[in-house]
Design a protein around this motif. Sequence first.
Motif, PDB file in Angstrom:
ATOM      1  N   ASP A  24       0.843  -1.284  -0.078  1.00 32.56           N
ATOM      2  CA  ASP A  24      -0.138  -0.059   0.001  1.00 32.56           C
ATOM      3  C   ASP A  24       0.826   1.344   0.045  1.00 32.56           C
ATOM      4  O   ASP A  24       0.459   2.123  -0.481  1.00 32.56           O
ATOM      5  N   CYS A  29      -0.163  -3.489  -7.151  1.00 33.31           N
ATOM      6  CA  CYS A  29      -0.425  -4.162  -6.001  1.00 33.31           C
ATOM      7  C   CYS A  29       0.931  -4.616  -5.208  1.00 33.31           C
ATOM      8  O   CYS A  29       1.565  -4.577  -4.097  1.00 33.31           O
ATOM      9  N   ALA A  38       4.483   4.320  -3.828  1.00 30.95           N
ATOM     10  CA  ALA A  38       4.151   5.708  -4.573  1.00 30.95           C
ATOM     11  C   ALA A  38       4.252   5.328  -6.104  1.00 30.95           C
ATOM     12  O   ALA A  38       3.408   6.077  -6.626  1.00 30.95           O
ATOM     13  N   TYR A  39       5.033   4.871  -6.815  1.00 32.31           N
ATOM     14  CA  TYR A  39       5.395   4.571  -8.203  1.00 32.31           C
ATOM     15  C   TYR A  39       5.735   3.582  -8.397  1.00 32.31           C
ATOM     16  O   TYR A  39       6.366   2.702  -7.762  1.00 32.31           O
ATOM     17  N   SER A  72       7.926   6.609  -1.730  1.00 31.47           N
ATOM     18  CA  SER A  72       7.968   7.871  -2.202  1.00 31.47           C
ATOM     19  C   SER A  72       9.301   8.542  -1.862  1.00 31.47           C
ATOM     20  O   SER A  72       9.695   9.493  -2.833  1.00 31.47           O
ATOM     21  N   THR A 128       8.384   1.777 -12.091  1.00 34.00           N
ATOM     22  CA  THR A 128       8.923   2.005 -13.244  1.00 34.00           C
ATOM     23  C   THR A 128       9.089   0.785 -14.045  1.00 34.00           C
ATOM     24  O   THR A 128       9.169  -0.544 -13.375  1.00 34.00           O
ATOM     25  N   HIS A 151       7.474   7.612 -14.112  1.00 34.26           N
ATOM     26  CA  HIS A 151       6.809   7.106 -12.897  1.00 34.26           C
ATOM     27  C   HIS A 151       5.452   6.464 -13.509  1.00 34.26           C
ATOM     28  O   HIS A 151       4.615   7.316 -13.840  1.00 34.26           O
ATOM     29  N   LEU A 152       5.057   5.478 -13.185  1.00 35.17           N
ATOM     30  CA  LEU A 152       3.848   4.834 -13.446  1.00 35.17           C
ATOM     31  C   LEU A 152       2.989   4.636 -12.196  1.00 35.17           C
ATOM     32  O   LEU A 152       3.554   4.727 -11.082  1.00 35.17           O
ATOM     33  N   SER A 153       1.660   4.390 -12.436  1.00 34.80           N
ATOM     34  CA  SER A 153       0.947   4.149 -11.100  1.00 34.80           C
ATOM     35  C   SER A 153       1.429   2.745 -10.816  1.00 34.80           C
ATOM     36  O   SER A 153       1.445   1.564 -11.346  1.00 34.80           O
ATOM     37  N   PRO A 154       1.477   2.565  -9.259  1.00 30.79           N
ATOM     38  CA  PRO A 154       2.001   1.040  -8.981  1.00 30.79           C
ATOM     39  C   PRO A 154       0.826   0.061  -8.914  1.00 30.79           C
ATOM     40  O   PRO A 154      -0.316   0.370  -8.613  1.00 30.79           O
TER      41      PRO A 154
END
Length: 80
Positions: free
Chosen positions: A37, A56, A40-41, A71, A43, A51-54
């Motif tokens: 959780d 799970c 933050a990002y 982060s 790659t 920086h891509l959306s992470p």
Amino acid sequence: MARDKSISAIVLLLVCGSIILGGIPTEAKVCPLICYDAAAYMTCPSSGNEHLSPLCNCCLASEPGCALYLSDGTRLCTST
């Protein structure tokens, strides 16, 4: 004798059909039920340093070499 040949033909047909339809299991990727959780990002090699959306966790990444980061830039994991 004819019965043996027809049984062999049926077995061969079933084996070939299951191979074509994917009935014989192959290697499957099993991912842990851990979700970072705090990530933050993410790659991935295909996106360079973007920086891509992470996701799970790293296991769910679509390509090898994707990594999840906190982060502050600390790497959590890298997909294989």
